[in-house]
Design a protein around this motif. Structure first.
Motif, PDB file in Angstrom:
ATOM      1  N   THR A 181     -71.553 -48.498  33.735  1.00  0.00           N
ATOM      2  CA  THR A 181     -70.894 -49.667  33.150  1.00  0.00           C
ATOM      3  C   THR A 181     -71.841 -50.847  32.970  1.00  0.00           C
ATOM      4  N   ASP A 182     -72.954 -50.877  33.691  1.00  0.00           N
ATOM      5  CA  ASP A 182     -73.875 -52.004  33.542  1.00  0.00           C
ATOM      6  C   ASP A 182     -74.624 -51.977  32.212  1.00  0.00           C
ATOM      7  N   THR A 183     -74.458 -50.890  31.448  1.00  0.00           N
ATOM      8  CA  THR A 183     -75.072 -50.849  30.108  1.00  0.00           C
ATOM      9  C   THR A 183     -74.145 -51.410  29.038  1.00  0.00           C
ATOM     10  N   LEU A 184     -72.900 -51.718  29.406  1.00  0.00           N
ATOM     11  CA  LEU A 184     -71.950 -52.297  28.449  1.00  0.00           C
ATOM     12  C   LEU A 184     -72.147 -53.806  28.400  1.00  0.00           C
ATOM     13  N   CYS A 185     -73.172 -54.224  27.709  1.00  0.00           N
ATOM     14  CA  CYS A 185     -73.510 -55.642  27.667  1.00  0.00           C
ATOM     15  C   CYS A 185     -73.849 -56.054  26.243  1.00  0.00           C
ATOM     16  N   GLY A 186     -73.811 -57.342  26.010  1.00  0.00           N
ATOM     17  CA  GLY A 186     -74.206 -57.883  24.720  1.00  0.00           C
ATOM     18  C   GLY A 186     -73.381 -57.328  23.574  1.00  0.00           C
ATOM     19  N   ALA A 187     -74.071 -56.900  22.507  1.00  0.00           N
ATOM     20  CA  ALA A 187     -73.405 -56.378  21.319  1.00  0.00           C
ATOM     21  C   ALA A 187     -72.592 -55.130  21.645  1.00  0.00           C
ATOM     22  N   GLU A 188     -73.035 -54.360  22.632  1.00  0.00           N
ATOM     23  CA  GLU A 188     -72.310 -53.151  23.019  1.00  0.00           C
ATOM     24  C   GLU A 188     -70.926 -53.510  23.565  1.00  0.00           C
ATOM     25  N   TRP A 189     -70.865 -54.602  24.319  1.00  0.00           N
ATOM     26  CA  TRP A 189     -69.580 -55.038  24.865  1.00  0.00           C
ATOM     27  C   TRP A 189     -68.656 -55.532  23.757  1.00  0.00           C
ATOM     28  N   GLN A 190     -69.208 -56.243  22.775  1.00  0.00           N
ATOM     29  CA  GLN A 190     -68.398 -56.687  21.651  1.00  0.00           C
ATOM     30  C   GLN A 190     -67.822 -55.496  20.895  1.00  0.00           C
ATOM     31  N   ALA A 191     -68.635 -54.467  20.695  1.00  0.00           N
ATOM     32  CA  ALA A 191     -68.157 -53.259  20.022  1.00  0.00           C
ATOM     33  C   ALA A 191     -67.107 -52.559  20.870  1.00  0.00           C
ATOM     34  N   ALA A 192     -67.289 -52.547  22.195  1.00  0.00           N
ATOM     35  CA  ALA A 192     -66.329 -51.890  23.087  1.00  0.00           C
ATOM     36  C   ALA A 192     -64.954 -52.544  22.977  1.00  0.00           C
ATOM     37  N   GLN A 193     -64.925 -53.846  22.875  1.00  0.00           N
ATOM     38  CA  GLN A 193     -63.641 -54.533  22.751  1.00  0.00           C
ATOM     39  C   GLN A 193     -62.947 -54.181  21.430  1.00  0.00           C
ATOM     40  N   ARG A 194     -63.706 -54.112  20.346  1.00  0.00           N
ATOM     41  CA  ARG A 194     -63.108 -53.754  19.054  1.00  0.00           C
ATOM     42  C   ARG A 194     -62.557 -52.332  19.089  1.00  0.00           C
ATOM     43  N   ILE A 195     -63.303 -51.425  19.697  1.00  0.00           N
ATOM     44  CA  ILE A 195     -62.882 -50.022  19.740  1.00  0.00           C
ATOM     45  C   ILE A 195     -61.667 -49.855  20.642  1.00  0.00           C
ATOM     46  N   ALA A 196     -61.674 -50.528  21.796  1.00  0.00           N
ATOM     47  CA  ALA A 196     -60.549 -50.417  22.729  1.00  0.00           C
ATOM     48  C   ALA A 196     -59.274 -50.970  22.118  1.00  0.00           C
ATOM     49  N   ALA A 197     -59.403 -51.951  21.210  1.00  0.00           N
ATOM     50  CA  ALA A 197     -58.217 -52.507  20.555  1.00  0.00           C
ATOM     51  C   ALA A 197     -57.524 -51.477  19.673  1.00  0.00           C
ATOM     52  N   ASP A 198     -58.234 -50.402  19.298  1.00  0.00           N
ATOM     53  CA  ASP A 198     -57.648 -49.323  18.503  1.00  0.00           C
ATOM     54  C   ASP A 198     -57.007 -48.254  19.372  1.00  0.00           C
ATOM     55  N   GLY A 199     -56.926 -48.495  20.685  1.00  0.00           N
ATOM     56  CA  GLY A 199     -56.241 -47.557  21.564  1.00  0.00           C
ATOM     57  C   GLY A 199     -57.136 -46.597  22.318  1.00  0.00           C
ATOM     58  N   TYR A 200     -58.431 -46.786  22.243  1.00  0.00           N
ATOM     59  CA  TYR A 200     -59.345 -45.884  22.947  1.00  0.00           C
ATOM     60  C   TYR A 200     -59.517 -46.286  24.407  1.00  0.00           C
ATOM     61  N   THR A 201     -59.627 -45.291  25.258  1.00  0.00           N
ATOM     62  CA  THR A 201     -60.038 -45.481  26.648  1.00  0.00           C
ATOM     63  C   THR A 201     -61.522 -45.178  26.724  1.00  0.00           C
ATOM     64  N   LEU A 202     -62.292 -46.147  27.212  1.00  0.00           N
ATOM     65  CA  LEU A 202     -63.740 -45.996  27.261  1.00  0.00           C
ATOM     66  C   LEU A 202     -64.153 -45.376  28.594  1.00  0.00           C
ATOM     67  N   VAL A 203     -65.046 -44.428  28.526  1.00  0.00           N
ATOM     68  CA  VAL A 203     -65.492 -43.726  29.729  1.00  0.00           C
ATOM     69  C   VAL A 203     -67.001 -43.865  29.835  1.00  0.00           C
ATOM     70  N   ALA A 204     -67.425 -44.536  30.898  1.00  0.00           N
ATOM     71  CA  ALA A 204     -68.849 -44.618  31.197  1.00  0.00           C
ATOM     72  C   ALA A 204     -69.158 -43.583  32.285  1.00  0.00           C
ATOM     73  N   ALA A 205     -70.062 -43.870  33.177  1.00  0.00           N
ATOM     74  CA  ALA A 205     -70.386 -42.963  34.284  1.00  0.00           C
ATOM     75  C   ALA A 205     -70.750 -43.803  35.486  1.00  0.00           C
ATOM     76  N   ASP A 206     -70.591 -43.228  36.645  1.00  0.00           N
ATOM     77  CA  ASP A 206     -71.004 -43.923  37.860  1.00  0.00           C
ATOM     78  C   ASP A 206     -72.514 -43.882  37.991  1.00  0.00           C
ATOM     79  N   ARG A 207     -73.025 -44.885  38.699  1.00  0.00           N
ATOM     80  CA  ARG A 207     -74.454 -44.914  38.967  1.00  0.00           C
ATOM     81  C   ARG A 207     -74.835 -43.706  39.825  1.00  0.00           C
ATOM     82  N   TRP A 208     -76.043 -43.242  39.618  1.00  0.00           N
ATOM     83  CA  TRP A 208     -76.467 -42.013  40.301  1.00  0.00           C
ATOM     84  C   TRP A 208     -76.641 -42.208  41.803  1.00  0.00           C
ATOM     85  N   ASN A 209     -76.703 -43.460  42.258  1.00  0.00           N
ATOM     86  CA  ASN A 209     -76.820 -43.659  43.715  1.00  0.00           C
ATOM     87  C   ASN A 209     -75.474 -43.533  44.418  1.00  0.00           C
TER      88      ASN A 209
END
Length: 693
Positions: A181-209
């Motif tokens: 989730t720490d990669t969802l920043c800047g322009a990527e976060w703006q795009a995530a909000q637009r996509i989620a508004a269309d009903g998508y559930t966003l799936v990232a991954a847990d950190r490897w630690n």
């Protein structure tokens, strides 16, 4: 104008077909190229310039965003959600599925829509085996930099691919190149909000630690390393359950049944993708074969031209094994509305160094002063015969019936002869097996760019071909502009046939089948007038090509005959079929694929190959010009010829083949003459006179 010369209406339906088919092919190529190019290019993303929102950074990897509010979820302890990005991969996806089935585990596959459309069977297998399917966009594009239109296209095409392949639609999305989730920043976060508004559930991954025993979403690609990592993880004793993303958080499955219309649209996408992929694969081979044939032809023409040069002396006057031919000659000039050039043609023949000539002008129902101008030439060697309009073949047969001598030369009414052309032309007839001789036709009106292109074609194409044909003993055409024949050979094949529009080609093929040899005498030079507009050129070449196809079909059985006829059929007809029919027919598609290579494959390599082939053509054309005693400076126009003239020629072949298939009867088209061929001959004579002083 009488019926014989009246223009028939050309078939038009195939142009509509071609205008639809070529853009459709190009659209398929563009779509395939865009897909592959974007998948290959989707490897990096821009670094973030803004921090990750706190609610995202401290939340779980499964995100829902509504009205700007973020809610997230994580896997329970000792539960691992296996997720795989990209693909499906035809090699590693089946192996991963086999591994998961062996361990009774389920996973979530985030697929590229383009790959799903290419491998719908794998998508169906993933779904049938109980795994969950999510979207990884169509090409794996960086959604942070994609435009709104591009973003919608990436998502909608993926949904169509999934609907067509497995009959589902999904609400799960993993944004390409997004890990934790720490990669969802800047322009990527703006795009995530637009996509989620269309009903998508966003799936990232847990950190490897984060340890599997704590419950994690693990992210893999569909590769060999992912297989090994998955196998290692499946044997981890600290994990109780390997499941899908939605099952792990206790939510409804992200996969739902797609509506029927969406399935149909998806099936159409899959078919389009399959056809586009098959087309590009096939065209790769076609392009290689066509290129190899083109290079082979150029090398063969050059090689056989050199062989022909070494044989030139065998038909020269005074050759020790041949007598010099000084027999009287009958010259036949069929003419229809040729007042612009008929006088120049006759005067050039009267100026011939050959002493014994009978010149017969057959006026084929002209509506201008052609017959009068010929009649007013006060020379006993000239005979003018007027007949109702019946066509060129009939006019030649009329002249043949009135021929006094055993050697007959056929001449077009727009052609002017060098003084020694007739004498040089008939010398090969000293050999008793030779029944016809082709002369060397050159372009007189070559000052315009179109004239220069035709000049190069005559020297580089026609004359190099004739040298090769003579060496291989398969000359298919003695041109109507300048050709010598034995009268008994002509009578033996029934004269000039009216079955085809290319009476010269038809006659030449008939002579081969009758057992006569046909040779080329390059020292017999005549100057002809070529079309001065693209419309006139089209009409002339359409008639030539259509008539050649008729003659090839008429004499197709020559290939199975014995002796010289079979040799001509197997060599000459095969050459015409491959290089004058098949290759021009596929040329438009080859051009489209060449453009595809520049846009999507390797521009440098594609342009380099094109330049290399052009260079080879220039070298061969330069050699041809030297053989014909022409100036090589005409080569400057050759590169431009490839962008206009070549396209016109293959469109002529397409039109001719289509007309032949539907049985169109084409009339004799004639060209508007200006009588400029004689001017070039006068210039040549003046140049030689000055050079001799």
């Amino acid at each position: 104008m009488s019926g014989r010369h009246r223009q028939s209406r050309d078939p038009r339906g195939h142009w509509l077909l071609l205008s639809i088919l070529l853009p459709a092919m190009f659209a398929a190529l563009l779509f395939e190229g865009w897909t592959n190019h974007e998948i290959d290019a989707a490897k990096t993303r821009r670094p973030c310039t803004e921090p990750v929102p706190e609610a995202v950074d401290k939340g779980g990897p499964v995100l829902r965003i509504k009205d700007g509010k973020v809610s997230s979820a994580s896997m329970p302890a000792r539960t691992v959600a296996l997720t795989y990005d990209g693909g499906p991969d035809p090699t590693w996806t089946p192996r991963l599925l086999d591994l998961l089935r062996k361990h009774h585990a389920h996973a979530t596959f985030f697929l590229y829509g383009a790959q799903a459309a290419r491998h719908p069977d794998l998508v169906q297998r993933i779904h049938d085996e109980g795994h969950e399917i999510g979207s990884n966009t169509y090409t794996g594009a960086d959604m942070g930099t994609a435009s709104a239109v591009r973003s919608r296209l990436e998502l909608s095409l993926t949904q169509s691919a999934l609907a067509g392949s497995a009959g589902i639609q999904t609400t799960l999305l993993r944004m390409p190149q997004t890990k934790a989730t720490d990669t969802l920043c800047g322009a990527e976060w703006q795009a995530a909000q637009r996509i989620a508004a269309d009903g998508y559930t966003l799936v990232a991954a847990d950190r490897w630690n984060r340890k599997p025993s704590q419950g994690v979403v693990r992210q893999f690609s569909q590769t060999e390393s992912a297989y090994k990592e998955t196998e290692k993880l499946l044997n981890n004793r600290n994990v109780d359950k390997f499941t899908t993303v939605t099952a792990g958080i206790g939510a409804a499955s992200g996969d739902t049944s797609a509506p029927t219309l969406d399935r149909w649209l998806g099936t159409g996408l899959i078919w389009a993708k399959a056809l586009g992929h098959a087309f590009t694969s096939a065209m790769t081979w076609v392009l290689l074969v066509a290129g190899a044939l083109g290079v082979l032809r150029l090398l063969s023409l050059t090689f056989f031209a050199r062989v022909h040069v070494r044989r030139l002396t065998r038909f020269r006057p005074g050759a020790p094994w041949l007598r010099e031919v000084n027999d009287p000659v009958t010259v036949l000039i069929p003419a229809y509305n040729e007042e612009a050039g008929i006088e120049s043609t006759i005067h050039s023949l009267l100026a011939s160094t050959h002493p014994h000539l009978q010149i017969i002008v057959i006026d084929d129902g002209s509506t201008d002063r052609t017959a009068d101008l010929a009649t007013w030439i006060d020379d006993p060697r000239v005979m003018v015969i007027r007949q109702p309009n019946a066509g060129k073949a009939a006019a030649l047969n009329t002249g043949l019936a009135n021929a006094m001598y055993d050697i007959v030369v056929m001449v077009d009414a727009d052609t002017v002869f060098e003084p020694d052309a007739i004498h040089e032309l008939i010398q090969p007839l000293a050999h008793p097996a030779v029944g016809a001789v082709s002369g060397n036709t050159k372009v007189g009106n070559r000052r315009s760019l179109l004239g220069k292109w035709q000049h190069l074609e005559y020297v580089f194409g026609f004359n190099l071909d004739r040298r090769m044909f003579e060496v291989l003993e398969c000359m298919p055409t003695v041109p109507g502009a300048i050709g010598a024949f034995r009268r008994d050979a002509l009578l033996g094949v029934g004269g000039v046939s009216e079955d085809t529009l290319a009476e010269d080609t038809d006659l030449t093929m008939a002579l081969w089948r009758a057992g006569w040899r046909v040779v080329y005498q390059e020292s017999a030079v005549a100057w002809t007038e070529v079309p001065t507009s693209l419309r006139q050129l089209w009409r002339q070449r359409y008639r030539w090509c259509f008539g050649t196809l008729q003659a090839m079909w008429k004499h197709r059985r020559a290939a199975v005959e014995l002796g010289s006829a079979g040799r001509f059929g197997r060599r000459g007809l095969s050459y015409l079929f491959v290089f004058q029919v098949v290759l021009p027919l596929i040329a438009p598609v080859v051009d489209l694929f060449a453009l595809y290579g520049v846009l999507f494959l390797s521009p440098v390599q594609s342009v380099g190959v094109w330049l290399a082939f052009l260079g080879l053509q220039l070298l061969c054309a330069g050699y041809a010009l030297r053989l014909d005693g022409e100036r090589v400076r005409a080569l400057w126009s050759m590169p431009f010829q490839l962008f206009v003239y070549r396209q016109l020629m293959y469109l002529v072949v397409i039109q001719s083949v289509f007309a032949s298939l539907i049985g169109t009867r084409l009339k004799w088209h004639r060209m508007q003459r200006s009588g400029t061929a004689a001017q070039h001959l006068d210039q040549q004579v003046e140049h030689r006179s000055l050079a001799s002083r």
